[in-house]
Design a protein around this motif. Structure first.
Motif, PDB file in Angstrom:
ATOM      1  N   MET A  14       3.494  -2.288  18.253  1.00 41.32           N
ATOM      2  CA  MET A  14       4.986  -1.964  18.404  1.00 41.32           C
ATOM      3  C   MET A  14       4.817  -2.581  17.175  1.00 41.32           C
ATOM      4  SD  MET A  14       7.097   0.523  18.319  1.00 41.32           S
ATOM      5  CE  MET A  14       8.495   0.437  18.327  1.00 41.32           C
ATOM      6  N   VAL A  35       2.858  -1.618  13.766  1.00 41.52           N
ATOM      7  CA  VAL A  35       3.611  -1.178  13.536  1.00 41.52           C
ATOM      8  C   VAL A  35       4.013  -1.199  12.355  1.00 41.52           C
ATOM      9  CG1 VAL A  35       4.550   1.218  13.675  1.00 41.52           C
ATOM     10  CG2 VAL A  35       2.424   0.735  15.206  1.00 41.52           C
ATOM     11  N   VAL A  73       5.217  -0.844   8.665  1.00 41.26           N
ATOM     12  CA  VAL A  73       6.238   0.031   7.881  1.00 41.26           C
ATOM     13  C   VAL A  73       6.698  -0.583   6.939  1.00 41.26           C
ATOM     14  CG1 VAL A  73       8.872   1.434   8.626  1.00 41.26           C
ATOM     15  CG2 VAL A  73       6.076   1.674  10.113  1.00 41.26           C
ATOM     16  N   ARG A 111      13.781  -5.498  10.006  1.00 42.18           N
ATOM     17  CA  ARG A 111      13.471  -5.888  11.167  1.00 42.18           C
ATOM     18  C   ARG A 111      12.758  -7.023  11.582  1.00 42.18           C
ATOM     19  NH1 ARG A 111      11.111  -1.551   8.468  1.00 42.18           N
ATOM     20  NH2 ARG A 111      12.060   0.476   9.226  1.00 42.18           N
ATOM     21  N   TRP A 168       7.037   9.487   5.607  1.00 39.41           N
ATOM     22  CA  TRP A 168       7.250   9.562   6.929  1.00 39.41           C
ATOM     23  C   TRP A 168       6.969  10.652   7.603  1.00 39.41           C
ATOM     24  CZ3 TRP A 168       6.031   4.850   6.307  1.00 39.41           C
ATOM     25  CH2 TRP A 168       6.787   4.189   6.163  1.00 39.41           C
ATOM     26  N   ALA A 208      -1.016   5.840  16.539  1.00 39.82           N
ATOM     27  CA  ALA A 208      -0.475   4.626  15.400  1.00 39.82           C
ATOM     28  C   ALA A 208       0.529   5.812  14.653  1.00 39.82           C
ATOM     29  CB  ALA A 208      -1.321   4.476  14.593  1.00 39.82           C
ATOM     30  N   LEU A 254       3.202   6.528  16.014  1.00 47.14           N
ATOM     31  CA  LEU A 254       4.577   5.378  16.004  1.00 47.14           C
ATOM     32  C   LEU A 254       4.484   4.909  14.104  1.00 47.14           C
ATOM     33  CD1 LEU A 254       2.176   3.456  18.394  1.00 47.14           C
ATOM     34  CD2 LEU A 254       4.596   3.438  18.623  1.00 47.14           C
ATOM     35  N   THR A 255       4.015   4.303  13.600  1.00 44.69           N
ATOM     36  CA  THR A 255       4.757   4.759  12.066  1.00 44.69           C
ATOM     37  C   THR A 255       5.616   5.377  11.632  1.00 44.69           C
ATOM     38  OG1 THR A 255       1.906   4.064  11.412  1.00 44.69           O
ATOM     39  CG2 THR A 255       3.586   3.804  10.359  1.00 44.69           C
ATOM     40  N   VAL A 310       9.034   5.072  13.249  1.00 42.33           N
ATOM     41  CA  VAL A 310       9.287   3.664  13.212  1.00 42.33           C
ATOM     42  C   VAL A 310      10.201   3.877  11.551  1.00 42.33           C
ATOM     43  CG1 VAL A 310       9.240   1.039  12.737  1.00 42.33           C
ATOM     44  CG2 VAL A 310       8.514   2.537  14.689  1.00 42.33           C
ATOM     45  N   GLY A 311       9.711   4.399  10.713  1.00 48.63           N
ATOM     46  CA  GLY A 311       9.924   5.209   9.643  1.00 48.63           C
ATOM     47  C   GLY A 311      11.056   5.186   9.033  1.00 48.63           C
ATOM     48  N   TRP A 362      13.600   4.832  16.557  1.00 53.31           N
ATOM     49  CA  TRP A 362      12.332   4.025  16.963  1.00 53.31           C
ATOM     50  C   TRP A 362      11.652   4.554  18.789  1.00 53.31           C
ATOM     51  CZ3 TRP A 362      14.680   2.046  21.011  1.00 53.31           C
ATOM     52  CH2 TRP A 362      15.908   2.138  21.434  1.00 53.31           C
ATOM     53  N   ALA A 371       9.012   5.895  19.586  1.00 55.03           N
ATOM     54  CA  ALA A 371       7.834   4.959  19.672  1.00 55.03           C
ATOM     55  C   ALA A 371       7.536   3.877  20.692  1.00 55.03           C
ATOM     56  CB  ALA A 371       8.140   3.616  18.617  1.00 55.03           C
TER      57      ALA A 371
END
Lengths: 107, 540, 494, 369, 97
Positions: free
Chosen positions: B164, B167, B171, B192, C330, C405, C408-409, C412-413, C417, C420
């Protein structure tokens, strides 16, 4: 209130009755019947739309009508297969049920 | 540059060779060979970098100063461990399987020092964590399987946190950049950053055995076969150290996070000692010493973050080098002690004493230099004082360890293997002194004369004396009243966790059975249709 | 070489012809027809994918030269090329694996199981290829029926009472789903006078008729995909079916109706389903991951555990809707991640089910409690099981890792979240139920084998597992093949 | 105009009345009889919606063939009106051991009441509806919720039907424009055979797969045998009279329906269904036994229709217009030929679907190799 | 001529409907199933005959008229056979409904 709209309401109620029947009736045979009700309601809706699309000298738009014919054929073969399965389940477990019998152990 | 490729390539090639059962059973004799390219890379390829072709995930391997230090020490320990394991496992039926897990862990452990981009770092980090599971469950104790499950559960939990964190790093970094250097450079600026830092600290904390997550370390090193325990506690743990080196932003002052790290570090340092002294099995004592030493390393990183100075990486790496050699060596010694027969004192206890007390900073040993290296970073304030107290505490723990080793029952004096085990043990003991002395002036630029000055000698000696004294006192009067048969902390905890899990499992399972009734399933189908319609109609 | 667009027709007609011929000749011919169809189908799939890769443009073939809206057009874009290839690979492995269990002895009179298995196998393939390629919603309905009608006999092939009941429940629930889908088709035709995906995309406006149609069709298709609260039929059906069949069912058949939802939301009705509906789907997906995995952890039998793992892994796919909706970097990553999860799960799950089949044959039972020491008895099979588990867990370097992955990206992007967190929990739980099988297998004493397993079949399972691993080499950025033919302006969430 | 509306209203009310009867009927058999009546009335409704083809199909297949299958099933299940007390073949073991996390099998606690013990996972004596009696109706709350939700769906559909009252966009004009090219008069047949020929072709494959599915339910020892538990003895006078008198007329009507399908409502499928009816009548009267499912002739005949359609479709590749297109000049005869073969196959498949899986062992001579 | 045809159709069809009505009343009122069966078949076949006769003049062509008559004959044939079978079932079934 044209006839087509009337049959449209009829198809809506049939769909509702079919869904209710599928849910409430415990016996599988009744579920297959409700499934056919649901199917008939859907095909009736196609018919209503075809009727409203009547043009060029035809009573209704042929494309949805052709789809309904295909649909009825598929619905029949589904009923035939489901009934055959139900009868075989009845032979094996002695009861026409959708309950999961305990498997005899082994691989 | 070829060295870098070989560091990971050779062990993986040997792993492929293990597919043939014939090769697999004779592989234990060549385990030492697998780490030689790693040593070569550390010596000759420092500063080089290698881009793997795009087909292979576009990985990039590169080696910088701290990486080279840690890689060299780890490679040395893996070689010694390999020779030791060859002798230790001769005739053991499971040596084939152990060799496979050994090579996989080795590839991961050495590879993690040279990984330069996120994906390869995560790949190699998870390789070293998970492959170690294979080594753990090959242990002799009856509950090896259970310990293995606890170990792998925590390892995977740590990895999930790291994934996490990576990632979020990827990002917030300028898109496309996947090199650790660029990604971490963009870290402080990203919105973040706090979340990322938390995840990274917790993720690597699990690997380093930071206090709340240290539970797996004692039971794992007690269960794993001795050579495996040596390389795991010595080299594999360093994956966490290199992780912090790579992923904590150097040169940027983050006082808040620095203090957090220092506090966590010293909590681990002192908890390790307090719990360690109550253990009877020497390997568990050593494991708790690892918890304590890693706590000190975390504290060093904390101080580095507060001051924002870039030298902390090298100091921590140097301290890691010494810890790798000493900890690995002591584990080999513990394995050798019952088999050493008549000349156990001279062959095992004396070098063990030097290395053990060296960890506390005994002058003229490697540890003395290591303490000197982290002295400037810890500074003279509270942290410096705590550092010195922790040295004393380590001395206490090590004295207790030496007594426990001495008390080990003599196994039947089996002459032949005992002799083969001696050479790797002695080699590591000598290396633990020579390597730091060799590196200190060259790498850290520390003046040897200052190191040998009276004041610095005395400043390192008195904590050892105090700790040693306390150790003797505890041995004579403390007696067995405070000794604990085994680390019983973890077993009841995990049993309670299991009960909760089973309870949760039954509840979810009953929920699933209700959901899978026909009427309920049909109801949820129609309800889903209605809900979707309502949700879509709202915006119109 | 046959013109590339014509390949689209052959991709559907090859297995269909196989079904007809197998029916006509039966007996030993069925097996040989199936093998020939497999080879031909793989070549066609490769041909289509190669053309797409080189030209970068979607292929289109109008049937009988009757242009839509009157006629039907077949359309192959990046997504269909990927799924064609996956189907070919998994089908090839299943055919090779099943040649031994469903062999028809030469000279002996025709028996039931081989004929039905090979015929239904080709039926499934015809249905799948039709789902990947059809460009008309009603043709997709007929393709779905093809799939259901060939999957149900595969489930009840062994004739045990519980598989028969499972097949009946599967069939009834799938049929309700199909009828709801058909109802939606009727509404769409009533509203826009066509059912062609491309024409709909231009004609569609966000009005009640479209909304109700989209809701009904999505619900129906979710029932056929066994999305979490609607998964009553999947575990007994996929666990009861023979190993080769359950590999096919879990890997591909379940994905067929999912791809339809994707076509519906992204191709046919862009911008109709709002963010709320997309979040609801993803929430059901999240519930699938957590509850499915926990129940999988509790199962005493291996095949049931894997079936529940399918219920869980399907949950990941539904994160596509909230994440890949908006147009942007994204969402392109989420799109590629979602499709990678489709492919990686297909290959890994097929490998796992085939491995479970071999274990069942070797030990005579599939109770996980009795697996002590299996690692030494069947090393290759357990290695394959481990690699497949790695892909499900999402550990590098497996395909599952790349998919997770990217998801997840993207989450988050996009600032969502919470998806994720669910993905990570899913990974932990997947590790749980994989290690629960691997742990006793690696340790423990020798276990008696009921039947020896030929090395060739073990090699097939290992081959599939290695495929799942090789998928890990896909770079972590939006792949252009998957982007072919994907409409750029794809604002799903308003 | 209101008179016609009144008639439609009455028909709709009758149809809905029968639909509710199907749901609410006491016994399964009564529900099936209600369904057959419902199907016939629905055929009337299709006539009112000016869809002749569909009315024919609905009557022949929707209520005829489906009705036959369902009545036969209802009769067989009627013997099970009162389920036998003990459930044969399924013991009711106590909740078995369940593997707790620490590897040891903890003996499952055998709760007193069966419903209270946490139901074991699926693999054990799993009761589908804990707390309800064996397959009883779901609880009141569930039925209420079902009523509300299906009511919502109905309201949504009804609202839409009322809201979009205007003429729907239609393809009727486009369809009729191309009909002369195919030599066709009936637009629906045109759509089925030409415009959306792929759907029809796939639907035939679906039929084949359904037949395969039904046959797959045969027990292994009787594979290749004949449906129906035993050869039906020659029936009583009236049935034999009907079975001798009706089929010739039926065949003539079927061929007529097939032929007229090109211009007026009719076609392959409806003709096939009539042929099936005649074949079933002959079998029920005991004049001819059901064919063994293993016979090669039957398999070839069943696969002939789809194979012919597929062959003509693939032959289309030769033409510039590609797959499933018919050459201009010989369009009509080609279509009629394909439809004829299809009618034969459809008649066989529908008949075999109604007859069901094989139940009598085959005589070895006919076994297919 | 057309007027006459229309009148004839009106009369005959209404007569037919009356017979249908009678049959339905018989169905509801009669005590046991045998008599109900009797009432039903008799009244309905006659009713249908009248309706068909009434529709003959409306038929567009002779072929269509022939088709109407064919419909009537076939219904008669089927009706008679079915009545026989049902009666036999009732008789063998011991008179239960």
């Amino acid at each position: 209130m044209t006839p087509a709209t009337l049959y449209g309401l009829c198809s809506a109620v049939l769909v509702g009755a079919g869904l209710y029947g599928m849910l409430v009736n415990p016996q599988p045979l009744r579920k297959i019947l409700s499934l056919n009700l649901l199917g008939s309601g859907t095909f009736l809706l196609f018919g209503v739309i075809a009727r409203r699309g009547a043009a060029a000298g035809l009573g209704g738009d042929p494309v949805p009508q052709a789809m309904v014919i295909t649909g009825i054929v598929v619905a029949f073969s589904a009923t035939a297969l489901a009934v055959a399965l139900l009868l075989r389940v009845f032979q094996e477990t002695g009861r026409p049920t959708l309950d999961q019998p305990a498997p005899k152990d082994g691989g | 540059m070829i060295w870098l490729g070989a560091t990971v390539g050779v062990p993986l090639a040997m792993l492929l060779a293990c597919v043939l059962p014939g090769v697999r059973y004779r592989m234990t004799n060549w385990l030492a060979l697998a780490a030689v390219p790693g040593l070569g890379a550390a010596l000759f390829a420092s500063g080089a970098s290698l881009d793997l072709p795009p087909l292979l995930l576009r990985l990039r391997l590169s080696l910088d100063g701290p990486g080279a230090l840690l890689l060299g020490a780890a490679a040395l320990l893996w070689i010694a461990g390999g020779v030791y394991a060859a002798a230790w496992l001769r005739g053991d039926a499971r040596r084939g399987r152990i060799a496979v897990w050994w090579l996989l862990t080795l590839a991961g452990s050495l590879g993690v020092f040279i990984a330069a981009d996120l994906v390869s770092f995560y790949l190699l980090f998870s390789m070293v964590s998970l492959a170690a599971y294979g080594l753990v469950i090959e242990g002799a104790t009856p509950d090896a399987l259970r310990v293995g499950l606890i170990y792998v559960a925590l390892a995977i939990f740590g990895e999930a946190l790291l994934l996490m964190g990576f990632v979020m790093l990827a990002v917030s970094a300028p898109d496309g950049a996947s090199l650790i250097r660029d990604v971490v450079a963009a870290l402080p600026a990203s919105p973040r950053s706090n979340a990322i830092l938390t995840l990274i600290i917790l993720g690597f904390g699990v690997k380093l055995g930071m206090v709340p997550f240290h539970v797996w370390m004692p039971i794992t090193y007690r269960t794993a076969p001795v050579p495996a325990a040596a390389v795991l506690s010595g080299a594999a743990v360093k994956a966490g150290v290199i992780g912090l080196i790579r992923f904590l932003p150097s040169g940027v002052a983050l006082p808040g996070w620095g203090q957090v790290l220092v506090v966590l570090g010293f909590i681990s340092a002192f908890y390790g000692v307090l719990a360690g002294v109550r253990q009877s099995d020497p390997r568990t004592v050593l494991a708790f010493s690892s918890v304590s030493q890693m706590g000190v390393v975390i504290a060093v990183f904390g101080m580095g973050l507060i001051a924002g100075d870039t030298g902390v990486a090298l100091a921590a790496a140097f301290y890691g080098v010494h810890h790798t050699l000493v900890k690995g060596g002591l584990f080999l010694g513990v394995g050798l002690a019952p088999l050493a027969g008549a000349w156990r004192n001279r062959l095992v206890l004396v070098p063990a004493a030097i290395m053990a007390l060296g960890m506390a900073g005994l002058p003229l040993t490697g540890g003395f230099l290591a303490k000197l290296a982290i002295k400037p970073v810890l500074g003279d304030g509270l942290a410096g004082l705590l550092g010195t107290v922790s040295s004393a505490a380590t001395a206490l723990l090590m004295t207790h360890f030496l007594f426990r080793v001495a008390a080990l029952p003599k196994a039947a004096p089996a002459p032949p293997p005992g002799r083969d085990l001696r050479w790797p043990w002695l080699a590591v003991a000598v290396a633990s002194v020579l390597v730091p002395w060799g590196l200190y002036p060259a790498v850290l630029g520390g003046s040897v004369t200052y190191a040998l000055s009276a004041s610095s000698l005395w400043r390192s000696l008195w904590p050892v004396l105090v700790g040693g004294g306390l150790g003797f006192a505890m041995q004579r009067w403390g007696g067995s009243v405070i000794l604990v048969r085994d680390s019983n902390v973890i077993v009841p905890v995990s049993a309670r966790v299991d009960r909760i899990m089973i309870g949760l499992g039954i509840a979810v399972e009953r929920f699933d059975i209700v959901l899978r009734e026909w009427p309920v399933a049909m109801l949820s189908l129609i309800a889903m249709a209605v809900a979707l319609a309502v949700l879509m109609l709202a915006p119109i | 070489m046959i013109a590339a667009p014509a390949l689209l027709v052959l991709a559907i007609m090859a297995p269909a012809t196989g079904v007809v011929l197998a029916f006509a000749f039966g007996g030993r011919a069925a097996e040989w027809i199936a093998i020939a169809t497999t080879v031909a189908g793989a070549a066609i799939a490769a041909g289509i994918a190669a053309t797409l890769w080189s030209t970068g443009l979607p292929l289109r073939y109008v049937i009988g030269d009757w242009a839509p809206p009157l006629g039907i057009a077949l359309r192959a874009d990046g997504l269909s090329a990927i799924m064609l290839l996956t189907s070919a690979v998994v089908m090839g492995a299943v055919v090779l694996f099943a040649r031994e269990t469903f062999a028809q002895r030469p000279g002996a009179p025709e028996t039931r199981t081989p004929l039905i298995f090979w015929t239904m196998l080709m039926g499934v393939w015809a249905g799948l290829n039709a789902v990947w390629l059809a460009g008309d919603l009603f043709t997709l309905y007929v393709a779905l029926e093809l799939l259901t009608f060939s999957a149900v006999p595969l489930v009840s092939l062994e004739g045990k009472p519980e598989t028969l009941v499972a097949a009946l429940r599967y069939m009834l629930f799938a049929l309700v789903g199909s009828v709801l889908y058909l109802l939606g088709c009727a509404l769409l035709y009533g509203g826009y006078g066509t059912l062609d995906l491309e024409l709909l995309a231009h004609a569609v406006r966000a009005e009640p008729v479209t909304v109700l149609a989209a809701a009904l069709m999505t619900a129906g298709l979710a029932a056929k995909t066994a999305l979490f609260p609607l998964h009553l039929w999947l575990p007994p059906a996929h666990a009861g079916a023979p190993a080769a069949a359950s590999a096919l069912l879990s890997a591909l058949v379940v994905k067929g109706s999912f791809i339809l939802i994707v076509r519906l939301w992204f191709d046919a009705l862009p911008g109709v389903a709002g963010a709320g509906a997309a979040t609801l789907l993803a929430a059901m997906g999240a519930a699938a991951i957590i509850c499915g995995s926990i129940v999988a952890l509790r199962q005493a039998r291996l095949k049931l555990m894997i079936a529940y793992s399918t219920v869980a892994q399907i949950g990941y796919l539904f994160f596509l809707f909230p994440l890949a909706g908006a147009a942007g970097h994204w969402s392109r990553i989420a799109w590629t991640g979602g499709m990678m999860q489709l492919v990686a799960h297909a290959v890994a799950k097929a490998a796992m089910f085939l491995a479970a089949g071999l274990i069942g044959e070797a030990l005579g039972h599939d109770r996980i409690a009795g697996f002590a020491g299996l690692g030494r008895a069947l090393p290759v099979v357990m290695l394959a099981f481990g690699l497949a588990g790695m892909s499900l867990m999402g550990l590098p370097p497996s395909g599952g890792f790349v998919a997770k992955a990217m998801l997840l990206t993207a989450s988050v992007g996009e600032g969502q979240w919470w998806w994720a967190v669910v993905i990570l929990i899913g990974g932990l739980l997947a590790a749980g139920y994989t290690f629960r099988v691997l742990a006793p297998a690696l340790a423990g004493g020798p276990v008696p084998l009921v039947a020896p397993i030929p090395r060739s079949r073990q090699a097939i399972v290992l081959g599939l597992a290695v495929c799942a691993l090789l998928l890990g080499l896909v770079p972590l950025r939006p792949s252009q093949l998957l982007e072919v033919g994907r409409p750029v302006a794809m604002a799903v969430s308003r | 105009m209101s008179l016609a509306l009144l008639a439609d209203g009455a028909l709709v009310l009758l149809v809905l009345g029968l639909a509710f009867w199907v749901n609410a009927a006491a016994s399964g058999f009564a529900a099936v009889v209600g369904y057959v009546a419902f199907g016939l009335l629905l055929a009337l409704a299709w006539m009112r919606l000016a869809a002749g083809d569909v009315a024919l199909t609905e009557a022949a297949v929707g209520s005829g063939a489906t009705g036959a299958v369902l009545v036969a099933a209802a009769m067989r299940l009627r013997a099970a009106a009162d389920p036998p007390p003990s459930w044969p073949g399924v013991s009711r073991p106590s909740t078995p051991n369940r593997r707790s996390a620490d590897g040891r099998d903890t003996p499952g606690h055998d709760g007193g009441g069966d419903d209270l013990a946490p139901p074991a996972p699926y693999s054990d004596s799993h009761r589908d509806v804990p707390g309800h009696d064996e397959g009883g109706k779901p609880g009141l709350s569930l039925r209420l919720a079902a009523l509300v939700l299906s009511g919502l769906v109905t309201a949504g559909l009804a609202g839409l039907v009322l809201w979009t009252a205007g003429p729907a966009p239609s393809l009727a004009e486009a369809a009729t424009r191309h009909l002369p090219g195919l030599g066709m008069g009936n637009a629906v047949t045109g759509v089925l055979i030409a415009y959306r020929a792929l759907d029809t072709l796939l639907e035939k494959v679906v039929l084949l797969l359904a037949l395969g599915g039904v046959w797959s339910l045969t027990r292994d020892r009787v594979w290749g045998g004949r449906p129906f538990p035993r050869a039906i003895p020659a029936g009583n006078g009236a049935l034999i009279l009907l079975a001798r008198l009706l089929p010739p007329i039926g065949i003539v009507v079927a061929v007529y329906v097939l032929w007229v399908g090109a211009t007026d409502p009719g076609g392959a499928f409806q003709g096939g269904a009539i042929l099936t009816a005649m074949w079933i009548l002959v079998m029920l009267a005991g004049l001819r036994d059901a064919p063994p499912i293993g016979s090669r002739r039957l398999r070839l005949a069943v696969a002939a229709g789809p194979a012919a359609f597929l062959a003509v479709g693939l032959a289309g590749f030769v033409l510039p217009t590609g797959f499933l297109s018919y050459p201009e000049s010989i369009a009509k005869p080609l279509i009629i030929a394909v439809e004829a073969v299809l009618t034969l196959s459809i008649a066989l498949i529908l008949g075999l679907l109604v007859a069901g899986p094989a139940e009598r062992p085959p005589d070895p001579a006919e076994r297919l190799r | 001529m057309m007027l006459l045809g229309d009148i004839a159709t009106g009369l005959l069809v209404s007569a037919g409907v009356v017979f249908f009505l009678a049959g339905t009343v018989g169905l509801l009122r009669f005590p046991d199933s045998m008599t109900r069966l009797h009432a039903l078949t008799k009244a309905d076949s006659l009713g249908l005959g009248l309706v068909v006769l009434g529709l003959l003049p409306q038929a567009a062509s002779v072929l269509e008229a022939l088709k109407l008559v064919a419909v009537w004959l076939l219904t008669q044939l089927a009706g008679a056979t079915v009545t026989q079978l049902v009666a036999r079932a009732i008789w063998r079934g011991g008179g239960r409904s």
